[in-house]
Motif scaffolding. Structure first.
Motif, PDB file in Angstrom:
ATOM      1  N   GLN A 603     -29.078  26.892  78.273  1.00  0.00           N
ATOM      2  CA  GLN A 603     -28.624  27.641  77.734  1.00  0.00           C
ATOM      3  C   GLN A 603     -26.646  27.897  77.379  1.00  0.00           C
ATOM      4  N   ARG A 604     -26.750  28.443  78.514  1.00  0.00           N
ATOM      5  CA  ARG A 604     -25.450  28.472  78.722  1.00  0.00           C
ATOM      6  C   ARG A 604     -23.989  27.549  78.371  1.00  0.00           C
ATOM      7  N   LYS A 605     -24.572  25.917  78.856  1.00  0.00           N
ATOM      8  CA  LYS A 605     -23.794  25.279  78.636  1.00  0.00           C
ATOM      9  C   LYS A 605     -24.000  24.999  76.615  1.00  0.00           C
ATOM     10  N   ALA A 606     -24.574  25.459  76.272  1.00  0.00           N
ATOM     11  CA  ALA A 606     -25.435  25.007  74.771  1.00  0.00           C
ATOM     12  C   ALA A 606     -23.804  25.581  74.060  1.00  0.00           C
ATOM     13  N   ARG A 607     -24.293  27.108  74.418  1.00  0.00           N
ATOM     14  CA  ARG A 607     -23.154  27.775  74.037  1.00  0.00           C
ATOM     15  C   ARG A 607     -21.406  27.920  73.900  1.00  0.00           C
ATOM     16  N   ALA A 608     -21.206  27.153  74.537  1.00  0.00           N
ATOM     17  CA  ALA A 608     -20.342  26.673  75.629  1.00  0.00           C
ATOM     18  C   ALA A 608     -19.640  25.179  74.685  1.00  0.00           C
ATOM     19  N   GLU A 609     -20.508  24.361  74.086  1.00  0.00           N
ATOM     20  CA  GLU A 609     -20.415  23.804  72.808  1.00  0.00           C
ATOM     21  C   GLU A 609     -20.660  24.096  71.789  1.00  0.00           C
ATOM     22  N   GLU A 610     -20.934  25.169  71.347  1.00  0.00           N
ATOM     23  CA  GLU A 610     -21.086  25.579  70.073  1.00  0.00           C
ATOM     24  C   GLU A 610     -19.433  26.688  69.983  1.00  0.00           C
ATOM     25  N   LEU A 611     -19.018  27.456  71.360  1.00  0.00           N
ATOM     26  CA  LEU A 611     -18.183  27.714  70.654  1.00  0.00           C
ATOM     27  C   LEU A 611     -16.959  26.734  70.795  1.00  0.00           C
ATOM     28  N   HIS A 613     -16.337  23.531  69.619  1.00  0.00           N
ATOM     29  CA  HIS A 613     -16.931  23.259  68.610  1.00  0.00           C
ATOM     30  C   HIS A 613     -15.737  23.490  67.736  1.00  0.00           C
ATOM     31  N   ARG A 614     -15.840  25.693  67.750  1.00  0.00           N
ATOM     32  CA  ARG A 614     -15.628  25.827  66.531  1.00  0.00           C
ATOM     33  C   ARG A 614     -14.028  26.372  67.334  1.00  0.00           C
ATOM     34  N   LEU A 615     -12.980  26.184  68.536  1.00  0.00           N
ATOM     35  CA  LEU A 615     -12.198  26.225  69.019  1.00  0.00           C
ATOM     36  C   LEU A 615     -10.904  25.136  69.494  1.00  0.00           C
ATOM     37  N   GLY A 616     -11.787  24.147  68.935  1.00  0.00           N
ATOM     38  CA  GLY A 616     -11.130  22.197  69.450  1.00  0.00           C
ATOM     39  C   GLY A 616     -11.113  22.294  71.052  1.00  0.00           C
ATOM     40  N   LYS A 617     -12.299  22.831  71.463  1.00  0.00           N
ATOM     41  CA  LYS A 617     -12.275  22.453  73.067  1.00  0.00           C
ATOM     42  C   LYS A 617     -12.895  22.080  73.192  1.00  0.00           C
ATOM     43  N   ASP A 618     -13.236  21.129  74.671  1.00  0.00           N
ATOM     44  CA  ASP A 618     -14.563  20.863  75.470  1.00  0.00           C
ATOM     45  C   ASP A 618     -14.977  22.236  75.638  1.00  0.00           C
ATOM     46  N   PRO A 619     -16.260  21.370  76.107  1.00  0.00           N
ATOM     47  CA  PRO A 619     -17.337  22.242  76.357  1.00  0.00           C
ATOM     48  C   PRO A 619     -16.681  23.532  78.329  1.00  0.00           C
ATOM     49  N   ILE A 620     -16.442  22.381  79.044  1.00  0.00           N
ATOM     50  CA  ILE A 620     -15.938  22.176  80.236  1.00  0.00           C
ATOM     51  C   ILE A 620     -14.161  23.785  80.254  1.00  0.00           C
ATOM     52  N   GLN A 621     -13.860  23.240  79.539  1.00  0.00           N
ATOM     53  CA  GLN A 621     -12.176  23.491  79.228  1.00  0.00           C
ATOM     54  C   GLN A 621     -13.312  25.222  78.651  1.00  0.00           C
ATOM     55  N   ILE A 622     -13.768  25.406  78.218  1.00  0.00           N
ATOM     56  CA  ILE A 622     -14.953  26.702  77.351  1.00  0.00           C
ATOM     57  C   ILE A 622     -15.281  27.281  78.564  1.00  0.00           C
ATOM     58  N   ALA A 623     -15.742  26.883  79.695  1.00  0.00           N
ATOM     59  CA  ALA A 623     -16.459  27.455  81.036  1.00  0.00           C
ATOM     60  C   ALA A 623     -14.982  27.815  81.655  1.00  0.00           C
ATOM     61  N   LEU A 624     -14.066  26.793  81.810  1.00  0.00           N
ATOM     62  CA  LEU A 624     -13.023  27.950  82.707  1.00  0.00           C
ATOM     63  C   LEU A 624     -12.517  28.782  81.699  1.00  0.00           C
ATOM     64  N   LEU A 657     -10.231  34.180  74.856  1.00  0.00           N
ATOM     65  CA  LEU A 657     -11.468  34.755  74.760  1.00  0.00           C
ATOM     66  C   LEU A 657     -11.887  36.270  74.370  1.00  0.00           C
ATOM     67  N   SER A 658     -12.431  36.863  73.139  1.00  0.00           N
ATOM     68  CA  SER A 658     -12.632  38.167  73.369  1.00  0.00           C
ATOM     69  C   SER A 658     -13.777  38.751  74.821  1.00  0.00           C
ATOM     70  N   PRO A 659     -13.811  40.087  74.583  1.00  0.00           N
ATOM     71  CA  PRO A 659     -14.907  40.344  75.307  1.00  0.00           C
ATOM     72  C   PRO A 659     -16.527  40.053  74.634  1.00  0.00           C
ATOM     73  N   GLU A 660     -16.343  40.127  73.698  1.00  0.00           N
ATOM     74  CA  GLU A 660     -17.940  40.052  72.779  1.00  0.00           C
ATOM     75  C   GLU A 660     -18.449  38.420  73.268  1.00  0.00           C
ATOM     76  N   GLU A 661     -16.780  37.429  72.904  1.00  0.00           N
ATOM     77  CA  GLU A 661     -17.241  36.047  72.886  1.00  0.00           C
ATOM     78  C   GLU A 661     -17.446  35.419  74.892  1.00  0.00           C
ATOM     79  N   VAL A 662     -16.962  36.848  76.204  1.00  0.00           N
ATOM     80  CA  VAL A 662     -17.541  35.763  76.617  1.00  0.00           C
ATOM     81  C   VAL A 662     -19.002  36.620  77.208  1.00  0.00           C
ATOM     82  N   ARG A 663     -19.655  37.902  76.690  1.00  0.00           N
ATOM     83  CA  ARG A 663     -20.865  37.934  76.859  1.00  0.00           C
ATOM     84  C   ARG A 663     -21.622  37.397  76.681  1.00  0.00           C
ATOM     85  N   TRP A 664     -20.863  36.878  75.461  1.00  0.00           N
ATOM     86  CA  TRP A 664     -22.090  36.155  73.876  1.00  0.00           C
ATOM     87  C   TRP A 664     -22.591  34.653  75.118  1.00  0.00           C
ATOM     88  N   LEU A 665     -21.281  33.914  75.283  1.00  0.00           N
ATOM     89  CA  LEU A 665     -21.140  32.979  76.286  1.00  0.00           C
ATOM     90  C   LEU A 665     -22.699  32.673  77.812  1.00  0.00           C
TER      91      LEU A 665
END
Length: 671
Positions: A603-611, A613-624, A657-665
């Motif tokens: 589920q967290r990976k799916a959210r990282a993929e979604e975010l 896509h929105r930010l133009g980054k890969d999910p592994i970059q969002i995870a970092l 990332l905003s605090p809200e985005e961190v919590r959403w991830l």
């Protein structure tokens, strides 16, 4: 094509190969040579050899010339990386004579520079684009000799020994492997890769033998390559021994022979012959007639790529991956015979690939202060577990430092001491000891005892040739030993000045850390204030290694905040879980499945993929980025296997990332 449509070439270095390329351009359909750059513009005969081309004084003049679209680099190969990178930064397309670099690491740095600005970079194995090679591929695809089983190829000649000649000069990276060995390697890899995706397959085994002459270069050498599809290849090269230089391909229904395949039909054109033998030994000669100069085909192939906006040759030219694969084999060939060039050693290579003194440039990596360390530190740490040579390690370390990174992670046991040694060599060669923060770890199980700490730290300091480290972790805990004995042992090293910053434990429980902190405060010893446990957007389901501990849940976060303990998080990107390697139906990587597969993590990976896509980054970059944006003290450790992976991770530093985005991830709840 009109003259104004042609690619305007400039040539760096007016040597023999430059003359061949000049002749090739003259017979090409797409190019013309506009200028030649030389450090000796008054050399006699230049105007006659390169008729119609302007003679420029110095290589920088060519890169600054607005009348040049593309640069052909024909300087000695130790300078290829420097000028290819400089040319890319100047916005020039580059065709670089082989070998494109001294190692795969250099080639990757050159490719990264070209990708960053969108220019073409190709390696000039001219035979790859000739009709002879295309006809050979057709025969293999048609199974003219059945299934290929073995390939034999050599390129060897006898040059009379001259100690100062480039072929015998160690300081010019002489010898056979780099000068001509790449030809047979590239050909056998081409043959083995016919029918494979992108025409590529890499050997899973390389065995090498050779003779190093009095000047320390390989005068003759051979290697055996074994490919996963069962093909076995023999390659050989020499600069002081004449060989037959025949390509031989053996299949289940016959064989093929080609003489001097790299010259194809001859430099100036002519007729090449493919000798095809059936299973009974009957011979059928297949002529390939081509009147054009052999170098003209790479000129046109480069122009085609440039005009199409591609950054590399099309198959069967040397693509970027093909170039890296070829040099990785040559790296192993060199290592197998103990061939080392002095110019790759830390004593000589004291500057970056472009010849600059190392300095901080654009600060990409976030920086701050770690309690207990006076100097500023990057909030991202670089681990070097995957590097084994100084040239490769120094390229990545240089890039990290230039981006603002200065926190470097190592351990007594990594690579049997190789990482300690490489980091120490880099620090000394660059003169940056006071600018970097070195993390050292010791006392890994089964040698997890108090008296081991000092012994292993002594060995690590000797390897690095420094007298202190900035941060120290016990690599594991041993609950059978009273925690105070470990605190005493680390405190003694702090008092001795061999640890000049915080101490702590890696893969320690909260209970043991509490005991260690309480003991230190009660006895006046150095208080453990750092931890190195796993932390990632993906929570570790099962320990990656026995005894490993994750600190990703709420209880751990509260404890770290309350105790004011900084966590240096290993596997901060969950070891590939956020890449295409992981998926609900992808079960081939058993360790990945065991350690990270869970409904929560998917589920967290799916959210990282979604975010992402929105930010133009890969999910592994969002995870970092998620780790970097925690509201409690955590410093991620990254362990890139290449310069490209490092750059990819560094790009995550720019993600906000905003605090809200961190919590959403983390929990999927939106504000």
């Amino acid at each position: 094509m009109t003259d104004t449509d042609r690619i305007r070439w400039g040539i760096l270095g007016p040597g023999r190969i430059a003359g061949d390329f000049f002749a090739g351009v003259a017979q090409s359909k797409t190019g013309r040579v506009e200028a030649i750059a030389t450090r000796d513009p008054d050399r006699p005969g230049l105007a006659e050899r390169f008729s119609g081309a302007r003679i420029l004084a110095g290589y920088d003049a060519l890169l600054a010339d607005k009348e040049i679209d593309a640069v052909y680099i024909s300087t000695p190969h130790p300078t290829h990386a420097e000028w290819a990178i400089k040319a890319a930064k100047a916005g020039k397309h580059v065709l670089c004579e082989k070998p494109i670099g001294l190692s795969a690491a250099e080639a990757e740095a050159m490719q990264a520079a070209a990708r960053a600005v969108g220019t073409f970079l190709g390696e000039a194995y001219m035979y790859r684009l000739h009709p002879l090679t295309l006809r050979l591929i057709e025969l293999l695809e048609e199974k003219a000799i059945g299934d290929v089983r073995m390939v034999k190829s050599s390129f060897g000649f006898a040059k009379p020994f001259e100690e100062d000649h480039r072929l015998f000069a160690n300081d010019l990276a002489g010898g056979g492997i780099l000068d001509v060995g790449g030809y047979p390697v590239s050909m056998v890899r081409l043959v083995a890769g016919v029918g494979q995706p992108n025409g590529l397959i890499e050997p899973d085994q390389v065995f090498a033998v050779g003779h190093l002459g009095s000047t320390g270069v390989d005068e003759w050498s051979a290697a055996i390559l074994r490919f996963p599809n069962g093909i076995v290849a023999e390659v050989a090269c020499s600069v002081s021994l004449t060989q037959d230089n025949v390509l031989r391909i053996f299949g289940t229904a016959g064989s093929i022979e080609i003489d001097h395949f790299w010259f194809a039909a001859g430099k100036q054109g002519g007729t090449a012959v493919i000798r095809l033998f059936d299973a009974a030994g009957n011979r059928n000669d297949i002529p390939v007639e081509e009147p054009r100069h052999v170098y003209s085909f790479e000129v046109d192939a480069a122009a085609e790529a440039i005009k199409a906006g591609r950054g590399e040759f099309a198959y069967p030219g040397m693509t970027a991956l093909d170039t890296l694969g070829n040099l990785k084999v040559m790296d192993k060939w060199r290592a197998g015979i103990g061939l080392e060039y002095a110019l790759e050693t830390p004593a000589v290579r004291t500057r970056t690939l472009t010849g600059e003194t190392l300095r901080r440039k654009d600060v990409i990596v976030p920086r701050g202060h770690i309690p207990g360390i006076e100097k500023e530190s990057s909030m991202l740490a670089l681990g070097m577990m995957l590097f084994s040579t100084f040239p490769a390690a120094s390229i990545v370390l240089d890039e990290f430092f230039e981006a603002g990174g200065n926190l470097i992670d190592t351990a007594f046991q990594y690579g049997g001491g190789t990482q300690d040694r490489l980091i120490g060599e880099w620090v000394r060669s660059r003169g940056v000891r006071s600018d970097v923060v070195i993390i050292e770890k010791g006392a890994h199980s089964p040698l997890c005892y108090p008296d081991v700490i000092a012994k292993q730290l002594t060995a690590s300091l000797e390897r690095m040739q420094t007298d202190y480290v900035d941060v120290y972790f016990m690599h594991r805990d041993n609950p059978d030993i009273p925690v105070g004995e470990f605190v005493d042992a680390m405190d003694a090293e702090v008092k001795a000045g061999r640890i000049r910053g915080p101490i702590g434990g890696s893969n320690w429980t909260r209970e043991r850390m509490d005991q260690a902190i309480d003991y230190a405060e009660r006895t006046g010893k150095t208080r453990p204030s750092v931890l190195s446990n796993n932390f990632s957007l993906a929570e570790m389901v099962d320990p990656v290694w026995p005894g490993c501990i994750a600190s990703s849940n709420g209880a751990w976060k509260n404890w770290l905040k309350e105790r004011k303990v900084v966590n240096f998080a290993w596997s901060s990107q969950a070891r590939g879980f956020f890449t295409d390697r992981a998926g609900r139906e992808k079960m081939s990587d058993g360790d990945l499945v065991r350690a990270w597969y869970s409904e929560l993590n998917f589920q967290r990976k799916a959210r990282a993929e979604e975010l992402g896509h929105r930010l133009g980054k890969d999910p592994i970059q969002i995870a970092l980025a998620y780790v970097l944006h925690q509201p409690w003290p955590v410093i991620p450790l990254i362990g890139p296997a290449s310069l490209a992976e490092l750059r990819h991770s560094l790009a995550a530093s720019a993600v906000r990332l905003s605090p809200e985005e961190v919590r959403w991830l983390e929990n999927g709840e939106r504000a």
